[in-house]
Each structure stands twice: as C-alpha cells, then as structure tokens.
Motif scaffolding. Structure first.
Motif, PDB file in Angstrom:
ATOM      1  N   UNK A 297       6.452  26.288 -34.800  1.00  0.00           N
ATOM      2  CA  UNK A 297       6.408  24.821 -34.781  1.00  0.00           C
ATOM      3  C   UNK A 297       4.975  24.342 -34.606  1.00  0.00           C
ATOM      4  N   UNK A 298       4.220  25.017 -33.729  1.00  0.00           N
ATOM      5  CA  UNK A 298       2.828  24.643 -33.501  1.00  0.00           C
ATOM      6  C   UNK A 298       2.008  24.753 -34.785  1.00  0.00           C
ATOM      7  N   UNK A 299       2.238  25.814 -35.526  1.00  0.00           N
ATOM      8  CA  UNK A 299       1.530  25.995 -36.799  1.00  0.00           C
ATOM      9  C   UNK A 299       1.881  24.871 -37.768  1.00  0.00           C
ATOM     10  N   UNK A 300       3.148  24.483 -37.801  1.00  0.00           N
ATOM     11  CA  UNK A 300       3.583  23.378 -38.661  1.00  0.00           C
ATOM     12  C   UNK A 300       2.865  22.091 -38.281  1.00  0.00           C
ATOM     13  N   UNK A 301       2.747  21.831 -36.969  1.00  0.00           N
ATOM     14  CA  UNK A 301       2.046  20.630 -36.510  1.00  0.00           C
ATOM     15  C   UNK A 301       0.569  20.660 -36.930  1.00  0.00           C
ATOM     16  N   UNK A 302      -0.041  21.813 -36.815  1.00  0.00           N
ATOM     17  CA  UNK A 302      -1.460  21.932 -37.161  1.00  0.00           C
ATOM     18  C   UNK A 302      -1.712  21.672 -38.647  1.00  0.00           C
ATOM     19  N   UNK A 303      -0.685  21.872 -39.466  1.00  0.00           N
ATOM     20  CA  UNK A 303      -0.833  21.702 -40.909  1.00  0.00           C
ATOM     21  C   UNK A 303      -0.424  20.319 -41.399  1.00  0.00           C
TER      22      UNK A 303
ATOM     23  N   UNK B 121      -2.466  10.920 -40.932  1.00  0.00           N
ATOM     24  CA  UNK B 121      -1.200  10.356 -40.447  1.00  0.00           C
ATOM     25  C   UNK B 121      -0.799  10.921 -39.082  1.00  0.00           C
ATOM     26  N   UNK B 122      -1.234  12.153 -38.790  1.00  0.00           N
ATOM     27  CA  UNK B 122      -0.825  12.799 -37.538  1.00  0.00           C
ATOM     28  C   UNK B 122      -2.057  13.308 -36.766  1.00  0.00           C
ATOM     29  N   UNK B 123      -3.039  12.439 -36.623  1.00  0.00           N
ATOM     30  CA  UNK B 123      -4.286  12.837 -35.968  1.00  0.00           C
ATOM     31  C   UNK B 123      -4.057  13.307 -34.531  1.00  0.00           C
ATOM     32  N   UNK B 124      -3.219  12.595 -33.799  1.00  0.00           N
ATOM     33  CA  UNK B 124      -2.968  12.973 -32.400  1.00  0.00           C
ATOM     34  C   UNK B 124      -2.117  14.239 -32.300  1.00  0.00           C
ATOM     35  N   UNK B 125      -1.024  14.287 -33.051  1.00  0.00           N
ATOM     36  CA  UNK B 125      -0.091  15.412 -32.961  1.00  0.00           C
ATOM     37  C   UNK B 125      -0.789  16.737 -33.261  1.00  0.00           C
ATOM     38  N   UNK B 126      -1.692  16.734 -34.225  1.00  0.00           N
ATOM     39  CA  UNK B 126      -2.420  17.963 -34.574  1.00  0.00           C
ATOM     40  C   UNK B 126      -3.268  18.468 -33.392  1.00  0.00           C
ATOM     41  N   UNK B 127      -3.824  17.515 -32.614  1.00  0.00           N
ATOM     42  CA  UNK B 127      -4.725  17.926 -31.528  1.00  0.00           C
ATOM     43  C   UNK B 127      -3.987  18.554 -30.352  1.00  0.00           C
ATOM     44  N   UNK B 128      -2.677  18.298 -30.228  1.00  0.00           N
ATOM     45  CA  UNK B 128      -1.931  18.857 -29.087  1.00  0.00           C
ATOM     46  C   UNK B 128      -1.019  20.008 -29.525  1.00  0.00           C
TER      47      UNK B 128
END
Length: 224
Positions: free
Chosen positions: A176-182, A187-194
C-alpha cells in the motif's frame, strides 16, 4: 447375550450461567456470531439445549452477556497514576480486548445504550471528572473519548478481519505504501510524503497517540 450401552458423557463441571457465557465467548472467538448457536453451545458444554435455556433466554441475551463479560474483564485492572494515565489504561484495555475478540465491536455498536456501554461510560467519565473538566462538559467530553476508543478499536479489528490470518501485515502495508508513493504528485502531494510513515506505523502506538491528542484537548477545558 446382554447388550452393553455406552453411558452418556457427563459434564466435567456444574452448568452455570457463567460457564455458559465463558464457552459462548470461546465459540464467538473461533466461529464468529454465526457459529454461536444453542446446538453448538450444547455440544461444547455436553448438555442439552433445554438446560441452557434455563439460564439464558435467547441468543440476544447470550451475546449481551458475552460482550459484558469481555468488557468487564478488560476494565477490571486497576491502574495507578493520574487520571490521564488511567484513561490510557482503560483505553488500551478495551483496544486489546476488541483486538482479541473482534465480534465485541459489532455488539457494542449495535447496542450503544444497552447494558455494557454505561459500564464503559462510567469508568471513562470518572477520569474525565478527575481531570478537572467542568461539570457542564462531562457528557460531551466523555462521549468523545468513548467514541474514539471504541471507533478506533473497531476499525483495527475490522482491518485485521479483512486481512485475515494468512496475510502478512508488513508485506501488505509495504504494498500500500508503494502505491501511495506512486500517486500523482500534484493531486496527492501530502499523501505521498507520509507513505513511509504509514508503512512502518504500529496500530497500538497510533491508537495511544490519538488518546494523547484527545487528552491534550481536554486539558484546555480544566481551570488552571
């Protein structure tokens, strides 16, 4: 020729309401609410359904008694320290109990104002009072704390149930973390950082951090 009859299997101990509830909890833990039937209970107790009905009127009463037993056990441990420490101890006791008995979350949600909930409300409310919260805020503050504790614990239990015993938690969170990083960086500037924080988080520590946030808010209400 004389026939030999096998004597009926005897119960190892007297049948009591407490013993019935204890076995009901065991069945709920292994088979869920759907697996708790009076036939299965009678088989586990080596008795007849009629004997169980003498102590428990129906399945709803049995579920309520089983829920109350688990919650009462979770709240039984005395905690030293100040009221905030006692809030943390109560919260963790309930969190761990629901983690161990996931079906409890559904029962508390389905009967939010029935027998078990006042038990939780009372013990949390006493700590709210001892924290110095003004009387006019007791109901609201206690409700917020109880809702957070039960809601977060229920979500944790639901996540565990969705993953199932065969899914490795670390691998799942890593994926899931890898999916968030991608995700799209605009659109997902914050989500990628955490994403990395999500990968390595501990559910119990995260739960306690939430309790501390609520306690910090409560501290602003107490005079002085």
């Amino acid at each position: 020729m004389t026939s030999v009859t096998t004597p009926p299997r005897r119960r190892a101990e007297a049948l009591t309401r407490g013993r019935i509830v204890e076995v009901a909890v065991e069945l709920l833990d292994t088979d869920g609410e759907g697996g708790l039937t009076f036939r299965a209970l009678a088989r586990a107790l080596a008795t007849g359904a009629g004997a169980i009905y003498w102590h428990v009127a129906n399945k709803d009463e049995l579920l309520a008694a089983a829920t109350d037993a688990v919650v009462a056990d979770a709240l039984a441990t005395e905690s030293a320290g100040d009221p905030a420490d006692r809030v943390r101890a109560v919260a963790l006791g309930l969190f761990d109990a629901i983690d161990e008995h996931p079906w409890v979350a559904g029962q508390l949600s389905a009967s939010s104002w029935q027998a078990t909930s006042p038990r939780i409300f009372e013990i949390v409310g006493r700590q709210v009072r001892d924290l110095g919260v003004p009387h006019a805020r007791w109901f609201t503050v206690t409700s917020v704390l109880v809702q957070y504790v039960l809601g977060a614990a229920a979500q944790n239990a639901a996540n565990a149930r969705i993953l199932g015993p065969d899914v490795d938690r670390d691998e799942f969170l890593g994926a899931v973390s890898t999916t968030w990083e991608e995700l799209d960086p605009d659109e997902y500037a914050f989500t990628r950082t955490v994403a990395e924080q999500m990968r390595s988080h501990d559910d119990r520590e995260q739960f306690l951090a939430g309790i501390d946030l609520v306690l910090a808010g409560i501290s602003t209400l107490a005079p002085g």
